[in-house]
Design a protein around this motif. Structure first.
Motif, PDB file in Angstrom:
ATOM      1  N   GLY A  33       0.784  -1.211  -0.140  1.00 50.81           N
ATOM      2  CA  GLY A  33       0.091  -0.108  -0.222  1.00 50.81           C
ATOM      3  C   GLY A  33       0.952   1.292  -0.030  1.00 50.81           C
ATOM      4  N   GLN A  34       2.087   0.930  -0.305  1.00 53.83           N
ATOM      5  CA  GLN A  34       2.966   2.375  -0.290  1.00 53.83           C
ATOM      6  C   GLN A  34       3.469   2.511  -1.500  1.00 53.83           C
ATOM      7  N   GLU A  35       4.042   3.780  -1.780  1.00 58.01           N
ATOM      8  CA  GLU A  35       4.509   4.303  -3.168  1.00 58.01           C
ATOM      9  C   GLU A  35       5.956   4.695  -3.336  1.00 58.01           C
ATOM     10  N   PRO A  36       6.819   4.346  -4.145  1.00 60.71           N
ATOM     11  CA  PRO A  36       8.337   4.623  -4.020  1.00 60.71           C
ATOM     12  C   PRO A  36       8.398   6.201  -3.929  1.00 60.71           C
ATOM     13  N   ILE A  37       9.451   6.605  -3.051  1.00 58.97           N
ATOM     14  CA  ILE A  37       9.889   8.004  -2.994  1.00 58.97           C
ATOM     15  C   ILE A  37      10.940   8.420  -3.884  1.00 58.97           C
ATOM     16  N   ALA A  38      11.899   7.401  -4.081  1.00 57.43           N
ATOM     17  CA  ALA A  38      12.865   7.626  -4.804  1.00 57.43           C
ATOM     18  C   ALA A  38      13.523   6.226  -5.585  1.00 57.43           C
ATOM     19  N   VAL A  39      14.336   6.467  -6.735  1.00 62.98           N
ATOM     20  CA  VAL A  39      14.973   5.323  -7.151  1.00 62.98           C
ATOM     21  C   VAL A  39      16.484   5.841  -7.110  1.00 62.98           C
ATOM     22  N   PRO A  40      17.267   5.427  -6.077  1.00 62.15           N
ATOM     23  CA  PRO A  40      18.841   5.877  -6.278  1.00 62.15           C
ATOM     24  C   PRO A  40      19.636   5.195  -7.311  1.00 62.15           C
ATOM     25  N   TYR A  41      19.069   3.810  -7.563  1.00 65.70           N
ATOM     26  CA  TYR A  41      19.853   3.128  -8.574  1.00 65.70           C
ATOM     27  C   TYR A  41      19.154   2.381  -9.516  1.00 65.70           C
ATOM     28  N   ALA A  42      19.549   2.401 -10.836  1.00 62.39           N
ATOM     29  CA  ALA A  42      18.990   1.641 -11.865  1.00 62.39           C
ATOM     30  C   ALA A  42      19.985   1.192 -12.647  1.00 62.39           C
ATOM     31  N   LYS A  43      20.408   0.061 -12.786  1.00 68.62           N
ATOM     32  CA  LYS A  43      21.518  -0.332 -13.990  1.00 68.62           C
ATOM     33  C   LYS A  43      20.871  -1.185 -15.063  1.00 68.62           C
ATOM     34  N   LEU A  44      20.786  -0.670 -16.218  1.00 66.80           N
ATOM     35  CA  LEU A  44      20.008  -1.019 -17.451  1.00 66.80           C
ATOM     36  C   LEU A  44      21.163  -1.326 -18.574  1.00 66.80           C
ATOM     37  N   ARG A  45      20.820  -2.760 -18.999  1.00 69.04           N
ATOM     38  CA  ARG A  45      21.632  -3.272 -20.193  1.00 69.04           C
ATOM     39  C   ARG A  45      20.790  -3.176 -21.175  1.00 69.04           C
ATOM     40  N   LEU A  46      21.149  -2.793 -22.551  1.00 68.99           N
ATOM     41  CA  LEU A  46      20.417  -2.589 -23.550  1.00 68.99           C
ATOM     42  C   LEU A  46      21.007  -3.101 -24.632  1.00 68.99           C
ATOM     43  N   GLU A  47      20.060  -3.731 -25.481  1.00 67.95           N
ATOM     44  CA  GLU A  47      20.443  -4.339 -26.752  1.00 67.95           C
ATOM     45  C   GLU A  47      19.112  -4.027 -27.842  1.00 67.95           C
ATOM     46  N   ASN A  48      19.917  -3.230 -28.721  1.00 63.21           N
ATOM     47  CA  ASN A  48      18.754  -2.952 -29.843  1.00 63.21           C
ATOM     48  C   ASN A  48      17.941  -1.874 -29.464  1.00 63.21           C
ATOM     49  N   ASP A  49      18.327  -0.904 -28.052  1.00 60.83           N
ATOM     50  CA  ASP A  49      17.708  -0.175 -27.684  1.00 60.83           C
ATOM     51  C   ASP A  49      16.535  -0.458 -26.772  1.00 60.83           C
ATOM     52  N   VAL A  50      16.456  -1.682 -26.389  1.00 63.51           N
ATOM     53  CA  VAL A  50      15.533  -2.166 -25.418  1.00 63.51           C
ATOM     54  C   VAL A  50      16.271  -2.814 -24.165  1.00 63.51           C
ATOM     55  N   ASP A  51      15.598  -2.585 -23.032  1.00 64.58           N
ATOM     56  CA  ASP A  51      16.379  -3.029 -21.936  1.00 64.58           C
ATOM     57  C   ASP A  51      16.248  -4.849 -21.695  1.00 64.58           C
ATOM     58  N   VAL A  52      17.409  -5.372 -21.579  1.00 64.23           N
ATOM     59  CA  VAL A  52      17.304  -6.908 -21.521  1.00 64.23           C
ATOM     60  C   VAL A  52      17.642  -7.199 -20.081  1.00 64.23           C
ATOM     61  N   PHE A  53      18.188  -6.311 -19.481  1.00 64.25           N
ATOM     62  CA  PHE A  53      18.460  -6.444 -17.913  1.00 64.25           C
ATOM     63  C   PHE A  53      18.359  -5.218 -17.074  1.00 64.25           C
ATOM     64  N   ALA A  54      17.783  -5.467 -15.906  1.00 62.48           N
ATOM     65  CA  ALA A  54      17.567  -4.199 -14.983  1.00 62.48           C
ATOM     66  C   ALA A  54      17.782  -4.702 -13.420  1.00 62.48           C
ATOM     67  N   GLN A  55      18.772  -4.038 -13.178  1.00 56.82           N
ATOM     68  CA  GLN A  55      18.816  -4.239 -11.537  1.00 56.82           C
ATOM     69  C   GLN A  55      18.509  -2.685 -10.912  1.00 56.82           C
ATOM     70  N   VAL A  56      17.277  -2.833 -10.020  1.00 55.12           N
ATOM     71  CA  VAL A  56      16.822  -1.624  -9.444  1.00 55.12           C
ATOM     72  C   VAL A  56      16.818  -1.538  -7.766  1.00 55.12           C
ATOM     73  N   ALA A  57      17.215  -0.418  -7.540  1.00 56.91           N
ATOM     74  CA  ALA A  57      16.897  -0.300  -5.989  1.00 56.91           C
ATOM     75  C   ALA A  57      15.890   0.887  -5.810  1.00 56.91           C
ATOM     76  N   ALA A  58      14.963   0.950  -4.957  1.00 57.89           N
ATOM     77  CA  ALA A  58      14.106   2.088  -4.571  1.00 57.89           C
ATOM     78  C   ALA A  58      13.902   1.958  -3.081  1.00 57.89           C
ATOM     79  N   ASP A  59      13.389   3.431  -2.855  1.00 59.14           N
ATOM     80  CA  ASP A  59      13.050   3.759  -1.407  1.00 59.14           C
ATOM     81  C   ASP A  59      11.426   3.925  -1.273  1.00 59.14           C
ATOM     82  N   PHE A  60      11.157   3.208  -0.407  1.00 55.08           N
ATOM     83  CA  PHE A  60       9.817   3.364   0.052  1.00 55.08           C
ATOM     84  C   PHE A  60       9.691   4.210   1.271  1.00 55.08           C
ATOM     85  N   PRO A  61       8.357   4.760   1.683  1.00 48.71           N
ATOM     86  CA  PRO A  61       8.433   5.443   2.988  1.00 48.71           C
ATOM     87  C   PRO A  61       9.009   4.444   4.118  1.00 48.71           C
TER      88      PRO A  61
END
Length: 324
Positions: free
Chosen positions: A191-219
């Motif tokens: 029931g909470q919403e993210p307040i920040a995404v301090p880290y997102a590592k995306l690997r692209l192939e042909n300009d689409v993301d094929v791998f993503a590693q994400v860290a986010a802060d919720f309240p």
């Protein structure tokens, strides 16, 4: 109560394998029409819905007075356009996710929904599954104490360059295809919403993301996710609290990847497992949609909820240096 008569825009494989049969099986629903110019594909749908009427264009189906609601399984970049056209034609709309490619597009969808008086929603089936309803009840009810961290993983392998998931012009990419589940699941349960995404590592192939590693802060908790279209299939989401751990080992593709299973481990070393081997979340989704249309009951996944998931998606793309 008169069944809701459904039409499907396009003979997509997913519609043939999952949503078409679900509409046909759901209480309160009737699969009435399909729009496709392929006689072969039409026959595949008529194999389980013999009375299906076939239109040779999307516009012809939207003009069919014997269709009350449409399901839209078209490529991602067409979702907003055809959802708006369906609403303008006086049809209720259930559109595949992601219903938009950026949060800003929700404004026109919500306005069109409200002006038409019809139900419009994203086909986000997991919130209809009892495992997620139970997970929300346990987490928000304090079964694991104060929530500290959520982590989610969803992956599969698809390097077919002809597949729309690998086409940037069709709104492809792993985050839009399956990342919506890792993001929306955490939002729905907590029931909470993210307040920040301090880290997102995306690997692209042909300009689409094929791998993503994400860290986010919720309240009140931290969040981490791994999403990939280039890894061996795996899916799991864990809610880790001060006094327990709640794990869903088949959170997203129940009865396809595995049986839906929820495990709760508490500080007193008690482990409780619940399973739902016979539940079809697609059927439940259609039945909830029909019930909302017929009775006016609140729909479990309104556009406002889906807008929140897209907001998080936009945050992740921005943090990864790849704006949507």
């Amino acid at each position: 109560m008169t069944p809701i008569r459904w039409g499907i825009l396009g003979a997509a494989h997913f519609a043939k394998e999952h949503m078409g049969p679900a509409i046909h099986a759901a209480a309160g629903a009737e699969l009435a029409a399909l729009a496709t110019s392929s006689a072969r594909k039409a026959t595949e749908f008529q194999a389980f819905a013999p009375q299906l009427r076939v239109h040779d264009s999307y516009d012809a189906l939207l003009a069919d007075p014997q269709v009350d609601a449409v399901y839209i399984p078209l490529p991602n970049h067409l979702h907003v356009e055809w959802s708006l056209k369906a609403l303008a034609a006086g049809k209720h709309v259930l559109c595949e996710k992601p219903i938009t490619l950026q949060e800003a597009d929700f404004e026109q969808l919500i306005t069109a929904r409200d002006q038409s008086g019809k139900l419009a929603a994203e086909a986000y089936m997991i919130v209809h599954h009892p495992q997620f309803i139970r997970a929300r009840e346990l987490v928000q009810g304090g079964a694991i104490g104060d929530l500290v961290h959520v982590d989610a993983t969803f992956s599969f392998f698809n390097d077919d360059t002809n597949n729309i998931r690998n086409k940037p012009e069709a709104g492809g990419g792993g985050l839009r295809d399956i990342g919506v589940y890792t993001f929306g699941a955490a939002r729905f349960v907590t029931g909470q919403e993210p307040i920040a995404v301090p880290y997102a590592k995306l690997r692209l192939e042909n300009d689409v993301d094929v791998f993503a590693q994400v860290a986010a802060d919720f309240p009140n908790f931290s969040y981490a996710a791994t999403v990939s279209m280039r890894m061996f299939p795996r899916q799991e989401i864990t809610f880790h609290g001060e006094k327990g751990v709640l794990t869903l080992t088949c959170p997203f593709n129940a009865n396809v990847f595995d049986a839906a299973t929820l495990t709760l481990e508490n500080a007193d070393n008690t482990v409780t497992t619940e399973r739902w081997p016979g539940v079809n979340q697609y059927v439940l989704q259609v039945e909830n949609f029909c019930n909302s249309v017929q009775t006016g009951a609140d729909y479990p996944c309104p556009l406002e909820f889906s807008r929140g998931t897209q907001h998080m998606m936009d945050m992740v793309f921005a943090a990864g240096g790849h704006p949507a």
